[in-house]
Design a protein around this motif. Sequence first.
Motif, PDB file in Angstrom:
ATOM      1  N   LEU A  25       0.787  -1.236  -0.108  1.00 48.52           N
ATOM      2  CA  LEU A  25       0.054  -0.115  -0.004  1.00 48.52           C
ATOM      3  C   LEU A  25       0.930   1.153  -0.018  1.00 48.52           C
ATOM      4  O   LEU A  25       0.456   2.327   0.171  1.00 48.52           O
ATOM      5  N   ARG A  26       2.049   0.937  -0.248  1.00 49.56           N
ATOM      6  CA  ARG A  26       2.946   2.461  -0.204  1.00 49.56           C
ATOM      7  C   ARG A  26       2.869   3.450  -1.093  1.00 49.56           C
ATOM      8  O   ARG A  26       2.839   4.573  -0.763  1.00 49.56           O
ATOM      9  N   LEU A  27       2.064   3.261  -2.335  1.00 43.83           N
ATOM     10  CA  LEU A  27       1.819   4.242  -3.155  1.00 43.83           C
ATOM     11  C   LEU A  27       0.427   4.666  -3.059  1.00 43.83           C
ATOM     12  O   LEU A  27       0.279   5.896  -3.473  1.00 43.83           O
ATOM     13  N   VAL A  28      -0.355   4.246  -2.131  1.00 41.66           N
ATOM     14  CA  VAL A  28      -1.672   4.514  -2.084  1.00 41.66           C
ATOM     15  C   VAL A  28      -1.741   6.102  -1.132  1.00 41.66           C
ATOM     16  O   VAL A  28      -2.386   6.714  -1.782  1.00 41.66           O
ATOM     17  N   PRO A  29      -1.098   6.216  -0.171  1.00 47.50           N
ATOM     18  CA  PRO A  29      -1.051   7.681   0.363  1.00 47.50           C
ATOM     19  C   PRO A  29      -0.437   8.703  -0.562  1.00 47.50           C
ATOM     20  O   PRO A  29      -0.829   9.961  -0.729  1.00 47.50           O
ATOM     21  N   LEU A  30       0.571   8.176  -1.407  1.00 49.44           N
ATOM     22  CA  LEU A  30       1.177   9.284  -2.385  1.00 49.44           C
ATOM     23  C   LEU A  30      -0.051   9.793  -3.386  1.00 49.44           C
ATOM     24  O   LEU A  30      -0.058  10.775  -3.760  1.00 49.44           O
ATOM     25  N   ALA A  31      -0.744   8.858  -3.830  1.00 49.07           N
ATOM     26  CA  ALA A  31      -1.501   8.911  -4.553  1.00 49.07           C
ATOM     27  C   ALA A  31      -2.678   9.748  -4.270  1.00 49.07           C
ATOM     28  O   ALA A  31      -3.166  10.759  -4.872  1.00 49.07           O
ATOM     29  N   GLY A  32      -3.204   9.432  -3.001  1.00 48.63           N
ATOM     30  CA  GLY A  32      -4.259  10.375  -2.291  1.00 48.63           C
ATOM     31  C   GLY A  32      -3.676  11.660  -2.054  1.00 48.63           C
ATOM     32  O   GLY A  32      -4.898  12.679  -2.178  1.00 48.63           O
ATOM     33  N   GLY A  99       7.495  11.962   1.264  1.00 51.48           N
ATOM     34  CA  GLY A  99       7.115  11.569  -0.083  1.00 51.48           C
ATOM     35  C   GLY A  99       5.492  12.018  -0.328  1.00 51.48           C
ATOM     36  O   GLY A  99       5.115  12.382  -1.203  1.00 51.48           O
ATOM     37  N   VAL A 100       4.896  11.819   0.914  1.00 53.21           N
ATOM     38  CA  VAL A 100       3.283  12.058   0.768  1.00 53.21           C
ATOM     39  C   VAL A 100       3.324  13.770   0.340  1.00 53.21           C
ATOM     40  O   VAL A 100       2.463  14.590  -0.307  1.00 53.21           O
ATOM     41  N   LEU A 101       4.149  14.518   1.170  1.00 52.08           N
ATOM     42  CA  LEU A 101       4.089  16.127   1.127  1.00 52.08           C
ATOM     43  C   LEU A 101       4.762  16.502  -0.330  1.00 52.08           C
ATOM     44  O   LEU A 101       4.275  17.149  -0.820  1.00 52.08           O
ATOM     45  N   LEU A 102       5.752  15.865  -1.025  1.00 52.09           N
ATOM     46  CA  LEU A 102       6.209  16.008  -2.080  1.00 52.09           C
ATOM     47  C   LEU A 102       4.925  15.802  -3.236  1.00 52.09           C
ATOM     48  O   LEU A 102       5.003  16.553  -4.159  1.00 52.09           O
ATOM     49  N   CYS A 103       4.504  14.519  -3.281  1.00 54.11           N
ATOM     50  CA  CYS A 103       3.283  14.285  -4.110  1.00 54.11           C
ATOM     51  C   CYS A 103       2.301  15.422  -3.832  1.00 54.11           C
ATOM     52  O   CYS A 103       1.595  15.750  -4.958  1.00 54.11           O
ATOM     53  N   ALA A 104       1.857  15.857  -2.856  1.00 50.98           N
ATOM     54  CA  ALA A 104       0.896  16.844  -2.673  1.00 50.98           C
ATOM     55  C   ALA A 104       1.398  18.064  -3.286  1.00 50.98           C
ATOM     56  O   ALA A 104       0.555  18.878  -3.858  1.00 50.98           O
ATOM     57  N   ALA A 105       2.752  18.452  -2.948  1.00 52.00           N
ATOM     58  CA  ALA A 105       3.121  19.670  -3.811  1.00 52.00           C
ATOM     59  C   ALA A 105       3.152  19.308  -5.048  1.00 52.00           C
ATOM     60  O   ALA A 105       2.836  20.405  -5.853  1.00 52.00           O
ATOM     61  N   ALA A 106       3.435  18.540  -5.732  1.00 49.59           N
ATOM     62  CA  ALA A 106       3.323  18.132  -7.286  1.00 49.59           C
ATOM     63  C   ALA A 106       1.794  18.344  -7.688  1.00 49.59           C
ATOM     64  O   ALA A 106       1.639  18.754  -8.692  1.00 49.59           O
ATOM     65  N   GLY A 107       0.863  17.614  -6.930  1.00 55.36           N
ATOM     66  CA  GLY A 107      -0.575  17.702  -7.393  1.00 55.36           C
ATOM     67  C   GLY A 107      -0.986  18.993  -7.166  1.00 55.36           C
ATOM     68  O   GLY A 107      -1.579  19.626  -8.293  1.00 55.36           O
ATOM     69  N   ALA A 108      -0.789  19.899  -6.266  1.00 52.47           N
ATOM     70  CA  ALA A 108      -0.994  21.169  -6.051  1.00 52.47           C
ATOM     71  C   ALA A 108      -0.499  21.940  -7.292  1.00 52.47           C
ATOM     72  O   ALA A 108      -0.981  22.933  -7.930  1.00 52.47           O
ATOM     73  N   ALA A 109       0.774  21.975  -7.496  1.00 53.11           N
ATOM     74  CA  ALA A 109       1.933  22.593  -8.549  1.00 53.11           C
ATOM     75  C   ALA A 109       1.011  22.289  -9.952  1.00 53.11           C
ATOM     76  O   ALA A 109       0.806  23.281 -10.914  1.00 53.11           O
ATOM     77  N   SER A 110       0.869  21.136 -10.300  1.00 51.90           N
ATOM     78  CA  SER A 110       0.296  20.797 -11.496  1.00 51.90           C
ATOM     79  C   SER A 110      -0.990  21.455 -11.872  1.00 51.90           C
ATOM     80  O   SER A 110      -1.573  22.023 -12.787  1.00 51.90           O
ATOM     81  N   ALA A 385      -0.484   3.881  -8.817  1.00 51.94           N
ATOM     82  CA  ALA A 385       0.337   4.636  -9.714  1.00 51.94           C
ATOM     83  C   ALA A 385      -0.404   5.441 -11.057  1.00 51.94           C
ATOM     84  O   ALA A 385      -0.033   6.530 -11.539  1.00 51.94           O
ATOM     85  N   ALA A 386      -1.340   4.501 -11.509  1.00 49.58           N
ATOM     86  CA  ALA A 386      -2.272   5.161 -12.268  1.00 49.58           C
ATOM     87  C   ALA A 386      -2.911   6.257 -12.009  1.00 49.58           C
ATOM     88  O   ALA A 386      -2.847   7.383 -12.809  1.00 49.58           O
ATOM     89  N   VAL A 387      -3.268   6.298 -10.698  1.00 46.02           N
ATOM     90  CA  VAL A 387      -3.983   7.427 -10.167  1.00 46.02           C
ATOM     91  C   VAL A 387      -3.056   8.730  -9.985  1.00 46.02           C
ATOM     92  O   VAL A 387      -3.384   9.882 -10.506  1.00 46.02           O
ATOM     93  N   LEU A 388      -1.956   8.469  -9.610  1.00 43.21           N
ATOM     94  CA  LEU A 388      -0.835   9.384  -9.313  1.00 43.21           C
ATOM     95  C   LEU A 388      -0.264  10.361 -10.564  1.00 43.21           C
ATOM     96  O   LEU A 388      -0.579  11.384 -10.746  1.00 43.21           O
ATOM     97  N   VAL A 389      -0.289   9.156 -11.732  1.00 36.02           N
ATOM     98  CA  VAL A 389       0.237   9.723 -13.018  1.00 36.02           C
ATOM     99  C   VAL A 389      -0.909  10.491 -13.746  1.00 36.02           C
ATOM    100  O   VAL A 389      -0.490  11.576 -14.329  1.00 36.02           O
TER     101      VAL A 389
END
Length: 843
Positions: A25-32, A99-110, A385-389
């Motif tokens: 489940l490691r990718l799940v919080p990143l995608a969320g 990683g969660v914070l970096l993915c949140a930053a990436a989602g917000a930036a995009s 991974a699909a959701v994140l991408v």
Amino acid sequence: MKPDEGAGEEGGAGRPSWREEATDLRLVPLAGAAWAAAACAVGATGWWTVAGVAFCLVGALILLARGRARRRGDPGGGRGAAAPGTAPGWRSQTTAWAGVLLCAAAGAASAGLHAADLRRGPVPELAREYARARLEVAVTSDPRLTRPKVRGNAMAPVSIVLDGEVTRVERSDGSVHRTRTPVLLIVPSGEGREEWLRLLPTTRLGVGARLAPPLLPGEPFAAVLKVDGAGPPRIVGPPSTLQRTAGELRAGLREATGKLDPDARALLPGLVVGDTSRIGPELRDAFEATDLTHLLAVSGSNLTVVLLLLVGRPGRAHRVERGGLAPRIGLSLRGTALAGGGLTLAFVVVCRPDPSVLRAAACGLVALLAIGTGRRRSLIPALAAAVLVLVLYDPWLARSYGFLLSVLATGALLTIAPRWSEALRRRGVPGRAAEALGAALAAQAVCAPVVAVFAARVSLVAVPANLFAELAVAPATVCGFATLALAAVWMPAAEGLAWVAGWPAGWLARVARTGAALPGAELAWPGGWWGGLALALLTALVVLGVRKLPYRGVVGALVAGLLLLVVVRPAPLARWATGWPPPGWVFAMCQVGQGDATVLAAGGDSAVVVDAGPDPVPVDRCLRELGVRRVPLVVLTHFHADHVAGLPGVLRGRAVGAIQTTGLEEPPGQAAFVRRTAAAAGVPLIRAGPGERRRIGALEWRVLWPWAGAGGNGASGASADGPNDASVTLLVRTAGGLSLLLLGDLEPPAQRALTGLHPGLGPVDVLKVAHHGSAHQDPGLMRAVRPRLALVSAGRDNPYGHPSPRTLGALRAGGARVLRTDRDGAVAVVGAGRDLVAVPEGR
């Protein structure tokens, strides 16, 4: 046995072993985190987004710096922080939170960058000014037709809608600007309709349009372009070669399916490539009522069916990555992955990159990569991974209900369904049946609360409908894709294969129509997020209760039987439980919203229907509850949409003898709609004649209006004032002595003329109040007929103030009991004279 062909089986039983290894489940919080941040940022202003991105980045850097500092002070480098088999140590947790914070930053930036495109350039400014301009637009979607809607007494015209990207703007002052701004084009449906509907993505158009801002905030376009005129499009650049090829394949499929039955002809292109241009409102309503709309929008199930030919059943994903045709035709793991990748790419190109298609393709490609490397496939990480991408690629998906439903359904099928299927097997349910039932229950449990948010309803037939539909999805999809490929090289063979595919496609339509026709198919539920949360909580309580309930088999059978009775609602049982419709009813006013639909019992299962309301669904439901199967005559008092748009619901599944109308065919568009609908059903149209008398069963009536003169629409030389004053007015008497006056939407001038033409018109038992009880009534007519019972058909919280308090007061002052459908629901009338009783549905 080969190493990749037997691993993962429990006791050699061949069942999927979801317990054999823990889910990663490691990718799940990143995608969320990326999803949540993107959903917030697309609706926020620029500086809020910048602040959010900065906060996440700073937080991630602090966590990483603290982790590095602790590793330097730890001689073991953090490796001894966790014993074998225990949870990860502090270093893993710190890295995970970073990683969660970096993915949140990436989602917000995009999301911020995409949202900035909507505020940049001349298009947003022109939209705020509602200005006109000449624009060059690149088409980015398939054209689609809006659904016809009734607004008041008129039907909103059908328009053509398509997404585009403005690349050039020429203002009224002659200045020219280059830009790249997403917009929504709305084109009036007219002479150039077919040319507009044939447009392909990447086609460049030159349009003149008035610009307007989006109706709601958070829309993925900067402006709405209302294109001038209804002529054909002006094409300034052809579509790309790839889109032309995809368009030719889709056109070939439409041609190959052109000779099928109407339902199969409409469904098969939608099921295969998402082409829903032939699906009418009635069929779409049936699929919505049964929660089968995922079959109309290309989803992961379509791609899954195709990939099954290569990699085998989904249950094997928990054991090994071999199955299907691939090992039988000698394909290696990497060859299987390459072939699957090619199919996935073709699938996306032909079906268009819609949210569900992109999600299915991305998840499939991640899984195929796992196959190609020879490793076990873990589909939860693949989905994450699909959701994140996808969220990083297109942040607008973060606010898409369709994308949310797609991800939730897939996640439920991968996590909840295997466990529920295993539980069903332990209770004696056969393997395939347990797998299908577990999947249907899991998908419905997680998706129903989301559907309730925007639809304010719960489908009670979704699970059985999906189970029955599952029998036909695979053969229809496989044969449909084969037809698509064959149509490009040999059309006669493609037509033959389409005929084969038409059988399972027709089955899907029958499942949807049958399920939607059941009286209890849908349950009204509070909408919005609170309603969805309430349904999610109720679902969780039911699941927990079922797990701890003693005698689950007996209780489950009782609950299933009760649910069956609620859905089917046998007429005798429904009448006993609710008291409606009352036995011996002679007249009923249906609850159809802001419109009119009334029913006169003609004996047995036969009835005369006067007006059909604004929507086919409520009038059809009303007639089913009344037990009406035969309609010798439908009377449409006039052609306003709130009286005729529900006509397909009256015709649905019933033997109809004829449709009688007024002589004034206005509005012309709605009169044409009635002619088309009658012709499609093979029902003759006749015109009501002045003074005409008819008798059907226990009913006898006379046409009091419209009278001869002024083209058949006036009275004694007084011309009628539009469609309302051309309403067919009936004086009805039943064998039991009940008298009814049905006034349609007559306005005061026609009401006065009616009284003058028929001076002998005396008191009646029941009055259908004219024009939904509006303030425009003739006091002289009300005094002349002095009804004992006055019935008003109006929609709840309608914007017209119907019924008027003044009208209701005048009726009550004259001794009438007044009932209104917006408060009392449908109303049935029983008896006559002193025995006259009105029974409201909502009593």
